[in-house]
Design an enzyme around this catalytic site. Structure first.
Site, PDB file in Angstrom:
ATOM      1  N   LYS A  20       0.838  -1.195   0.000  1.00  0.00           N
ATOM      2  CA  LYS A  20       0.000   0.000   0.000  1.00  0.00           C
ATOM      3  C   LYS A  20       0.879   1.253   0.000  1.00  0.00           C
ATOM      4  O   LYS A  20       1.976   1.263   0.581  1.00  0.00           O
ATOM      5  CB  LYS A  20      -0.903  -0.042   1.235  1.00  0.00           C
ATOM      6  CG  LYS A  20      -1.991   1.017   1.296  1.00  0.00           C
ATOM      7  CD  LYS A  20      -2.851   0.752   2.528  1.00  0.00           C
ATOM      8  CE  LYS A  20      -3.924   1.806   2.713  1.00  0.00           C
ATOM      9  NZ  LYS A  20      -4.754   1.508   3.916  1.00  0.00           N
TER      10      LYS A  20
ATOM     11  N   SER B  31      -9.485   1.660   2.863  1.00  0.00           N
ATOM     12  CA  SER B  31      -8.504   2.474   2.160  1.00  0.00           C
ATOM     13  C   SER B  31      -7.449   1.666   1.402  1.00  0.00           C
ATOM     14  O   SER B  31      -6.715   2.229   0.589  1.00  0.00           O
ATOM     15  CB  SER B  31      -7.800   3.404   3.151  1.00  0.00           C
ATOM     16  OG  SER B  31      -7.087   2.674   4.145  1.00  0.00           O
TER      17      SER B  31
ATOM     18  N   SER C 235     -10.184  -0.994   6.698  1.00  0.00           N
ATOM     19  CA  SER C 235      -9.482  -0.632   5.469  1.00  0.00           C
ATOM     20  C   SER C 235      -8.789  -1.778   4.753  1.00  0.00           C
ATOM     21  O   SER C 235      -8.380  -1.629   3.608  1.00  0.00           O
ATOM     22  CB  SER C 235      -8.447   0.467   5.761  1.00  0.00           C
ATOM     23  OG  SER C 235      -9.098   1.636   6.165  1.00  0.00           O
TER      24      SER C 235
END
Length: 573
Positions: free
Chosen positions: A138, A213, A237
């Site tokens: 990420k 996210s 997330s």
């Protein structure tokens, strides 16, 4: 003044204040140039990676890379260790696939070109559990020499000085971090769009969001461009994009894995703790990743992490479980497919000899206030400051609109709306934050008390694990920022700091869509209306269930997830 006059004047004053604040946030020419430079860096990294793949394929024309993509992580690592697969073939097959998936889904923020150099020396870590495995990370995970932008201009052109602890451990275990993936502006959203890199879309339906996210990870893995990735989870997330994209994901207990070198939405916020965790196609891949990360090297690099190696005996146990189950938390009515997925999995587990006990979260409405007030104890000031000088992404505008209101306006509007819209009133009241250091301590104590009470309730029910819904199916665009109340299905386990993972088990049916037409919700307010609109038109999209265990019991949580995965596969045969 009568009630409605007071309401009107309050609204006008608040909107005026918001417009003044918005002038500080909206980006000008300097912001546009900074965004353009970041996009150009991404384009250049993609171009150079594509050229490298072309060169490799031209020099290995007799090598068929396609079958590599069909292997599970367990199969891949076995063949790499045996020497029947070349790490270079594996790397270039996944790099090629990632480039293709990105063109379709817009899921990557940058190719890590250093990975081509690491590939040349990866043989020195041949004993590593993840030897030769390409791993996606990420965007907020630090990789030396690269930005961890978090989708905000404030962090652009500030390359970090060292790898995060988890990146260092991955490399030590022979893995090759090769790409950074997209996330929402500022992280505090379960969508996946920002003004720098744009909107990431769902691999199963390009008109739906990937969730967030960790949405870039969800999309890339769900689209076949990566078979293992590292995300972070502060309110769902990891679990929400895993659910939306039809993959598996685990949010460990905060502190089980090192968080050093991960950028946070609100650094210093301690009540609802973020946790990095693995995302993959299947549960065995999550377990292998945890086994690789929970090693002496991580414990040495970050002594704040308890030295608890992965307990394979618990993961491989076949002991019957006492399972708590939850279909509806009483705060937000789930979608028809969410309820059906839990019922179907419950039936399969019962047939396999497991025992079920009804379980209901304690005081969920008050707990929603506790969660929001914990995440935004400062009234959203820290988060809002990250956006200064940056255009606000369309996916975030609805969510942050009330963050900008002054405290007096939030309180006044909350009071005025309470008789008619109790959940909107509650959200506004929570967005006021805590107000003082003394109140912050009271907030921390309230969280500690709630965790203690929930564990007592869990033990009174005498359950090992919990089966419950996770948000599904994937939303239509621009709804994530409008619906916070559904977040109780995932945020609760961040507040409790319980490990939680998701496993895809079914897809949305015509019958689910038909039943959704009659959805009204518990409160029949704007949140219920928006949720119905958000999940409409999802036939064929994946639906997952959520598996939860007590703190530090990741192995048990994964064992439960594996049981669910296997039973679902068997039922399809």
């Amino acid at each position: 003044m009568d009630y409605w006059t007071a309401t009107l004047l309050t609204v006008v004053a608040g909107v005026g204040t918001f417009l003044l604040l918005r002038r500080r946030v909206g980006g000008g020419q300097e912001a546009k140039e900074k965004i353009l430079r970041a996009r150009n860096r991404r384009t250049e990294s993609l171009r150079r990676a594509e050229e490298a793949v072309i060169r490799y394929k031209q020099s290995h024309q007799t090598t068929n890379l396609a079958p590599i993509l069909e292997l599970s992580l367990s199969q891949l690592t076995k063949q790499l260790h045996e020497g029947s697969l070349d790490p270079k073939d594996v790397f270039h097959s996944y790099m090629e696939k990632t480039l293709a998936v990105h063109k379709k889904l817009n899921c990557c923020t940058e190719i890590l070109l250093e990975s081509f150099d690491q590939l040349e020396t990866v043989g020195s870590n041949k004993e590593g559990l993840l030897y030769g495995v390409p791993v996606s990370i990420k965007d907020n995970c630090d990789y030396k020499g690269h930005d961890s932008s978090c989708g905000v201009l404030l962090y652009l052109e500030k390359p970090v000085q060292e790898d995060s602890v988890l990146v260092q451990v991955l490399k030590k275990q022979g893995a090759i971090p090769f790409v950074k993936t997209n996330l929402p502006q500022g992280l505090l959203s379960y969508d996946c769009s920002n003004p720098i890199y744009g909107q990431t879309v769902n691999p199963h339906n390009l008109q739906k969001t990937s969730g967030g996210s960790s949405g870039g990870e969800g999309a890339l893995i769900g689209g076949g461009g990566s078979l293992l990735g590292i995300g972070t989870d502060v309110a769902g997330s990891i679990r929400i994009p895993a659910s939306f994209c039809g993959i598996c994901g685990l949010k460990p207990t905060a502190g089980r894995l090192s968080s050093q070198g991960f950028q946070a939405a609100c650094p210093g916020q301690k009540s609802v703790r973020a946790s990095p965790g693995p995302m993959a196609r299947d549960v065995d891949s999550l377990a292998l990743c945890m086994q690789a990360l929970l090693c002496d090297h991580m414990f040495s690099l970050d002594p704040t992490v308890p030295p608890l190696p992965f307990n394979m005996q618990i993961y491989q146990s076949t002991k019957p479980l006492r399972i708590g189950y939850l279909e509806n938390d009483g705060f937000q009515q789930p979608s028809p497919s969410m309820v059906r997925s839990v019922r179907e999995v419950k039936a399969l587990l019962e047939q396999a000899g497991h025992t079920f006990v009804p379980f209901q979260p304690l005081r969920i409405s008050a707990t929603f206030d506790l969660i929001v007030k914990s995440l935004l104890a400062d009234g959203g000031t820290t988060f809002f400051q990250k956006l200064v000088g940056s255009p606000v992404d369309p996916a975030l505008k609805q969510q942050i609109f009330p963050y900008a209101f002054p405290m007096w306006f939030k309180k006044a509007l909350s009071f005025l709306l309470k008789p008619w819209f109790p959940r909107i009133s509650s959200s506004l009241r929570a967005l006021c934050g805590v107000g003082s250091v003394g109140k912050l301590w009271e907030q921390h104590a309230a969280v500690e008390d709630y965790i203690k009470e929930t564990i007592t309730h869990w033990k009174q029910c005498n359950i090992d694990v919990l089966l419950c819904p996770v948000i599904a199916p994937a939303y239509n665009f621009f709804y994530c920022g409008k619906i916070t109340t559904i977040g109780t299905y995932t945020m609760l386990y961040n507040l409790l700091n319980f490990p939680a993972g998701v496993v895809p088990v079914t897809t949305v049916t015509k019958e689910d869509e038909e039943e959704l037409k009659h959805y009204e919700g518990i409160y029949q307010d704007v949140y219920d209306k928006f949720f119905k609109e958000a999940v409409t038109g999802a036939e064929g999209l994946p639906v997952a269930v959520q598996c939860v265990a007590l703190p530090w019991q990741e192995e048990l949580c994964l064992r439960f997830m594996k049981e669910v995965e296997q039973l679902v596969k068997q039922s399809r045969k």
